[in-house]
Design a protein around this motif. Structure first.
Motif, short mmCIF file in Angstrom:
data_model
loop_
_atom_site.label_atom_id
_atom_site.label_comp_id
_atom_site.label_asym_id
_atom_site.label_seq_id
_atom_site.Cartn_x
_atom_site.Cartn_y
_atom_site.Cartn_z
N PRO A 22 0.81 -1.23 0.00
CA PRO A 22 0.00 0.00 0.00
C PRO A 22 0.84 1.27 0.00
CG PRO A 22 -0.84 -1.56 1.62
CD PRO A 22 0.46 -2.10 1.11
N VAL A 23 1.92 1.27 0.75
CA VAL A 23 2.78 2.47 0.81
C VAL A 23 3.41 2.73 -0.55
CG1 VAL A 23 4.85 3.44 1.86
CG2 VAL A 23 3.22 2.17 3.26
N GLN A 24 3.93 1.70 -1.18
CA GLN A 24 4.56 1.85 -2.49
C GLN A 24 3.54 2.26 -3.54
OE1 GLN A 24 7.74 1.91 -2.76
NE2 GLN A 24 8.13 1.18 -0.70
N ALA A 25 2.33 1.71 -3.48
CA ALA A 25 1.30 2.06 -4.45
C ALA A 25 0.90 3.52 -4.30
CB ALA A 25 0.07 1.16 -4.27
N HIS A 26 0.74 3.99 -3.07
CA HIS A 26 0.40 5.41 -2.85
C HIS A 26 1.51 6.31 -3.37
CE1 HIS A 26 -3.26 4.74 -0.67
NE2 HIS A 26 -2.65 3.92 0.16
N ARG A 27 2.75 5.92 -3.17
CA ARG A 27 3.88 6.72 -3.65
C ARG A 27 3.89 6.77 -5.18
NH1 ARG A 27 9.21 4.60 -1.50
NH2 ARG A 27 9.97 6.28 -2.80
N LEU A 28 3.56 5.64 -5.83
CA LEU A 28 3.56 5.60 -7.29
C LEU A 28 2.47 6.51 -7.86
CD1 LEU A 28 4.62 4.41 -9.92
CD2 LEU A 28 3.03 2.51 -9.59
N VAL A 29 1.27 6.46 -7.31
CA VAL A 29 0.18 7.30 -7.80
C VAL A 29 0.51 8.77 -7.59
CG1 VAL A 29 -2.25 7.92 -7.46
CG2 VAL A 29 -1.59 5.53 -7.59
N SER A 30 1.03 9.12 -6.42
CA SER A 30 1.37 10.53 -6.18
C SER A 30 2.51 10.98 -7.08
CB SER A 30 1.71 10.77 -4.71
OG SER A 30 2.89 10.10 -4.36
N LEU A 31 3.43 10.09 -7.40
CA LEU A 31 4.52 10.43 -8.33
C LEU A 31 3.97 10.70 -9.73
CD1 LEU A 31 7.60 10.64 -8.80
CD2 LEU A 31 7.52 8.24 -9.45
N VAL A 32 3.02 9.88 -10.19
CA VAL A 32 2.41 10.10 -11.50
C VAL A 32 1.66 11.43 -11.51
CG1 VAL A 32 0.64 9.24 -13.09
CG2 VAL A 32 2.27 7.66 -12.09
N LEU A 33 0.99 11.76 -10.42
CA LEU A 33 0.22 13.00 -10.35
C LEU A 33 1.10 14.25 -10.31
CD1 LEU A 33 -2.55 11.96 -7.84
CD2 LEU A 33 -2.89 12.59 -10.23
N THR A 34 2.29 14.15 -9.73
CA THR A 34 3.12 15.34 -9.53
C THR A 34 4.28 15.48 -10.50
OG1 THR A 34 4.46 14.18 -7.88
CG2 THR A 34 2.58 15.46 -7.07
N THR A 35 4.47 14.53 -11.37
CA THR A 35 5.58 14.63 -12.32
C THR A 35 5.35 15.80 -13.28
OG1 THR A 35 6.98 13.40 -13.85
CG2 THR A 35 4.64 13.02 -14.02
N GLN A 36 6.43 16.41 -13.73
CA GLN A 36 6.34 17.62 -14.54
C GLN A 36 6.21 17.34 -16.04
OE1 GLN A 36 6.14 20.80 -13.27
NE2 GLN A 36 5.83 19.63 -11.41
#
Length: 106
Positions: A22-36
């Motif tokens: 769950p922690v890794q999945a949340h990090r992946l989704v937030s990374l996709v949302l915040t990438t430039q």
């Protein structure tokens, strides 16, 4: 001289993958949302759970006509994870009227 062979390697604790997922999945989704840079996602077949969250988090999604998008949490009595409660309404609105539909398993 000791070598780090598979027999010398420490064994992971029981359930360590389930605790980290769950922690890794949340990090992946937030990374996709915040990438430039724009994120493009392509879907063929089923996009279920975290796969659907990644589709909704992407800037552009190319979805095959025979693709199936499914969110299994509500049917099982769970609250959605990986940002689905925030991503789902916005992703649904981006599709346009009649362009998106979510599938039930057969």
């Amino acid at each position: 001289m000791a070598r780090n062979t598979p027999s010398d390697a420490p064994r992971p604790r029981v359930g360590s993958i389930q605790r980290r997922l769950p922690v890794q999945a949340h990090r992946l989704v937030s990374l996709v949302l915040t990438t430039q840079i724009p994120v493009v996602c392509a879907v063929r077949g089923w996009a279920v759970g975290i796969g659907l969250q990644l589709v909704l988090a992407a800037d552009f999604a190319v979805v095959a006509e025979d693709a199936h998008l499914w969110e299994p949490f509500a049917r099982r009595g769970f609250t959605p994870d990986s940002g689905a409660t925030w991503l789902l309404p916005g992703g649904w609105a981006r599709c346009g009227p009649g362009a998106c539909s979510f599938s039930e398993p057969r």
